[in-house]
Enzyme design. Structure first.
Site, mmCIF file in Angstrom:
data_model
loop_
_atom_site.group_PDB
_atom_site.id
_atom_site.type_symbol
_atom_site.label_atom_id
_atom_site.label_comp_id
_atom_site.label_asym_id
_atom_site.label_seq_id
_atom_site.Cartn_x
_atom_site.Cartn_y
_atom_site.Cartn_z
ATOM 1 N N ASP A 1 6.027 -3.465 -13.399
ATOM 2 C CA ASP A 1 5.844 -2.010 -13.475
ATOM 3 C C ASP A 1 7.153 -1.248 -13.458
ATOM 4 O OD1 ASP A 1 3.158 -2.836 -11.452
ATOM 5 O OD2 ASP A 1 2.949 -1.981 -13.448
ATOM 6 N N HIS B 1 6.316 -7.903 -4.707
ATOM 7 C CA HIS B 1 5.090 -8.489 -5.258
ATOM 8 C C HIS B 1 4.527 -9.464 -4.226
ATOM 9 C CE1 HIS B 1 2.373 -10.574 -8.032
ATOM 10 N NE2 HIS B 1 2.537 -9.531 -8.823
HETATM 11 C C1 SDX Z 1 1.056 -5.271 -9.670
HETATM 12 O O1 SDX Z 1 -1.133 -9.139 -7.623
HETATM 13 C C2 SDX Z 1 -0.695 -9.027 -8.831
HETATM 14 O O2 SDX Z 1 -0.536 -9.985 -9.524
HETATM 15 C C3 SDX Z 1 -0.447 -7.588 -9.269
HETATM 16 C C4 SDX Z 1 0.207 -7.416 -10.636
HETATM 17 C C5 SDX Z 1 -0.725 -7.871 -11.736
HETATM 18 O O3 SDX Z 1 -0.210 -8.130 -12.842
HETATM 19 O O4 SDX Z 1 -1.961 -7.820 -11.523
HETATM 20 O O5 SDX Z 1 1.412 -8.151 -10.702
HETATM 21 C C6 SDX Z 1 0.512 -5.951 -10.885
HETATM 22 O O6 SDX Z 1 0.283 -4.709 -8.932
HETATM 23 C C7 SDX Z 1 2.525 -5.371 -9.367
HETATM 24 C C8 SDX Z 1 2.908 -4.690 -8.007
HETATM 25 C C9 SDX Z 1 3.049 -3.188 -8.277
HETATM 26 N N1 SDX Z 1 3.196 -2.449 -7.024
HETATM 27 C C10 SDX Z 1 4.365 -1.837 -6.702
HETATM 28 O O7 SDX Z 1 5.392 -1.932 -7.367
HETATM 29 C C11 SDX Z 1 4.284 -0.959 -5.474
HETATM 30 C C12 SDX Z 1 5.496 -1.232 -4.565
HETATM 31 N N2 SDX Z 1 5.343 -2.584 -4.041
HETATM 32 C C13 SDX Z 1 4.723 -2.728 -2.719
HETATM 33 O O8 SDX Z 1 3.736 -1.802 -2.449
HETATM 34 C C14 SDX Z 1 4.441 -4.181 -2.357
HETATM 35 O O9 SDX Z 1 5.562 -4.893 -2.680
HETATM 36 C C15 SDX Z 1 3.240 -4.875 -2.944
HETATM 37 C C16 SDX Z 1 1.977 -4.105 -2.749
HETATM 38 C C17 SDX Z 1 3.429 -5.114 -4.405
HETATM 39 C C18 SDX Z 1 3.105 -6.233 -2.238
HETATM 40 O O10 SDX Z 1 2.723 -5.973 -0.948
HETATM 41 P P1 SDX Z 1 2.574 -7.182 0.130
HETATM 42 O O11 SDX Z 1 2.588 -8.506 -0.519
HETATM 43 O O12 SDX Z 1 1.434 -6.848 1.006
HETATM 44 O O13 SDX Z 1 3.945 -7.122 0.888
HETATM 45 P P2 SDX Z 1 4.169 -6.239 2.138
HETATM 46 O O14 SDX Z 1 3.658 -4.855 1.867
HETATM 47 O O15 SDX Z 1 3.653 -6.982 3.322
HETATM 48 O O16 SDX Z 1 5.749 -6.162 2.148
HETATM 49 C C19 SDX Z 1 6.489 -7.188 2.776
HETATM 50 C C20 SDX Z 1 7.685 -6.449 3.369
HETATM 51 C C21 SDX Z 1 7.273 -5.260 4.241
HETATM 52 O O17 SDX Z 1 8.282 -5.089 5.218
HETATM 53 P P3 SDX Z 1 7.950 -5.689 6.724
HETATM 54 O O18 SDX Z 1 6.639 -5.076 7.145
HETATM 55 O O19 SDX Z 1 7.880 -7.198 6.543
HETATM 56 O O20 SDX Z 1 9.126 -5.232 7.538
HETATM 57 O O21 SDX Z 1 8.476 -5.881 2.300
HETATM 58 C C22 SDX Z 1 8.479 -4.454 2.398
HETATM 59 C C23 SDX Z 1 7.341 -4.062 3.312
HETATM 60 O O22 SDX Z 1 7.654 -2.858 3.995
HETATM 61 N N3 SDX Z 1 8.266 -3.964 1.045
HETATM 62 C C24 SDX Z 1 8.946 -2.954 0.495
HETATM 63 C C25 SDX Z 1 8.450 -2.856 -0.810
HETATM 64 N N4 SDX Z 1 7.489 -3.779 -1.008
HETATM 65 C C26 SDX Z 1 7.370 -4.458 0.149
HETATM 66 N N5 SDX Z 1 9.909 -2.153 0.987
HETATM 67 C C27 SDX Z 1 10.370 -1.203 0.109
HETATM 68 N N6 SDX Z 1 9.968 -1.047 -1.161
HETATM 69 C C28 SDX Z 1 8.999 -1.863 -1.652
HETATM 70 N N7 SDX Z 1 8.575 -1.712 -2.917
#
Ligand code: SDX
Length: 429
Positions: free
Chosen positions: A364, A306
């Site tokens: 989720d 998140h």
């Molecule tokens: C919702 O914003 C809100 O409040 C949203 C929400 C709401 O109520 O409105 O809470 C609802 O959207 C919840 C989130 C649902 N999405 C997912 O579950 C999809 C999987 N999660 C990711 O796509 C990600 O964690 C996000 C999109 C939720 C957050 O993305 P960020 O903040 O841009 O973080 P990032 O992509 O920069 O990740 C940081 C690191 C990265 O690695 P590095 O580049 O630092 O090496 O963490 C890794 C990412 O690769 N990473 C994951 C991961 N999520 C982040 N690695 C594996 N699996 C994951 N799920």
């Protein structure tokens, strides 16, 4: 820290930027004069360090796993309140008295029907259209029916439009589901509460009565509470930006629905369940955890991570409890997906990669298992998220309209394209 300032030096220029403090949470540096005084922009794609507005509605402490709506913890609202009470709180800022709640419930209940001509919109969609595509189209179309509540400068019209959307979203969502499965639409019944009415509109058929199960309708109501609002997330920011141009509320909410559909946002509940189904068994979890950690593999564990929560999403805990209640009530003992989900969570929470990156289950992760148990297909999961989040979008939209600092949102950019150059005739290219 209000009253202090932050010094910024750019080249030979140094400016002092005022800082401001909120009730709780991080202070902000007001950069409104930065460009005028230095000729430089700030740069923050994804807005990881940028506050877009002042708000009184929702506060999240991502490190502590805290979520407050108008100061009330989500755990207490989910335990003691109902969804329409939370709607009232988000819209008006205070918990309602009994009389206020009864009046609000009555007004919402008596706006649940949609214009009969709305049903003709559905027949324009292919049967196999994704229900979220239908929601985007039909909610946007509401502005074609309710001209008497599209003047955003009129507080009365704004509140009428707000109530209409909160009241009609379950009806439209249920119609999208019924159209998707080829069953006739079911009209709302005014003697049912909000969640029971929605479940009946989805699952009743002309051939037999639908008996509401109070445990399941309470679970549905709590799921709506958990999804009601969440600060300046992507879809709420979309609604605010659309609203900043003066667009009517129905169009703004349709924009929010479109944004929520993405798998990185509200589409994650559908994606998370599809992922659990693809993993299929506990034995295959290590293979998928390895994929999630592989920088060259775009696969991510859906339902994990998140932007704000760097601790457990408080909603996920409540969601997990609700999942067990629903599965217990339905006598679903060993749901293979729940088994995979719980083992995946256990592994992920002990894995260095997820610990270092602070990736915890978000709302989720468990919602899909619960919604599937309630009888919804995965394609309806984000529709339910949109149904519940409508009140949050509406509350934030109203707050933006009433904000004296509100102006049309118009970000700038760091231009990295071609410098000025002259046209070359095709004969010389
Ligand atoms: C919702 O914003 C809100 O409040 C949203 C929400 C709401 O109520 O409105 O809470 C609802 O959207 C919840 C989130 C649902 N999405 C997912 O579950 C999809 C999987 N999660 C990711 O796509 C990600 O964690 C996000 C999109 C939720 C957050 O993305 P960020 O903040 O841009 O973080 P990032 O992509 O920069 O990740 C940081 C690191 C990265 O690695 P590095 O580049 O630092 O090496 O963490 C890794 C990412 O690769 N990473 C994951 C991961 N999520 C982040 N690695 C594996 N699996 C994951 N799920």
């Amino acid at each position: 820290m209000t009253g202090t300032s932050a010094g910024v030096s750019i080249g030979d220029k140094t400016v002092e930027l005022p800082t401001r403090s909120g009730t709780i949470g991080p202070d902000v540096i007001d950069i409104g004069t930065l460009y005028k005084n230095t000729g430089a922009f700030t740069y923050d794609p994804g807005f990881t360090s940028t506050a877009s507005c002042e708000s009184k509605i929702t506060y999240i402490d991502g490190d502590e796993g805290v979520l407050l709506h108008r100061g009330y913890p989500i755990e207490q609202l989910a335990e003691h309140g109902d969804f329409l009470e939370v709607c009232y709180l988000l819209l008006y800022g205070e918990l309602p008295t009994k009389a206020q709640k009864d009046d609000f419930d009555y007004r919402v209940t008596h706006h649940t029907m949609v214009h009969e001509q709305m049903s003709r919109f559905f027949t324009g969609f292919r049967r196999d259209a994704h229900p979220m595509a239908v929601m985007c189209g039909c909610v946007g179309a509401l502005s074609a029916f309710y001209h008497d509540s599209t003047d955003i400068t009129d507080p009365h019209q704004r509140m009428v439009a707000s109530l209409r959307m909160i009241a009609k979203m379950p009806t439209i969502a249920a119609m999208a589901y019924k159209y998707h499965i080829g069953q006739p639409f079911v009209y709302p019944k005014n003697d049912l509460d909000y969640a029971s009415n929605f479940l009946r509109m989805c699952f009743a058929v002309p051939c037999e009565d639908y008996v509401v199960n109070p445990v399941l309708s309470r679970a549905m109501d709590r799921i709506f509470i958990l999804h009601a609002d969440h600060e300046q997330n992507a879809s709420t920011s979309t609604v605010r930006l659309a609203g900043s141009s003066g667009a009517n509320p129905f169009a703004c909410i349709a924009a929010g629905i479109a944004c929520l559909w993405g798998p990185a946002h509200g589409g994650a509940n559908e994606a998370a369940l599809n992922m659990l189904a693809e993993i299929g068994s506990v034995e295959r979890i290590p293979e998928y955890v390895a994929k999630a950690k592989d920088k060259n593999d775009p696969f991510r564990l859906m339902g994990f991570g998140h932007r704000v929560y760097k601790n457990y999403d408080p909603r996920a805990r409540i969601m997990q409890k609700t999942t067990h209640e629903v599965l217990g009530e339905l006598g679903i003992k060993d749901d293979p997906m729940l088994e995979v989900a719980m083992e995946l969570e256990r592994i992920a929470l002990t894995d260095d990669y997820f610990i270092e990156k602070k990736l915890y289950p978000n709302i989720d992760f468990y919602s899909g298992i619960t919604l599937k148990a309630l009888g919804f297909p995965t394609t309806m999961f984000t529709v339910l998220f949109a149904l519940a989040r409508t009140v949050g979008w509406i509350a934030q939209w109203n707050e933006m309209i009433e904000d004296p600092e509100q102006r049309i949102g118009r970000p700038r950019q760091l231009y990295v394209g071609a410098p000025k150059r002259d046209y070359i005739p095709v004969s010389k290219r």
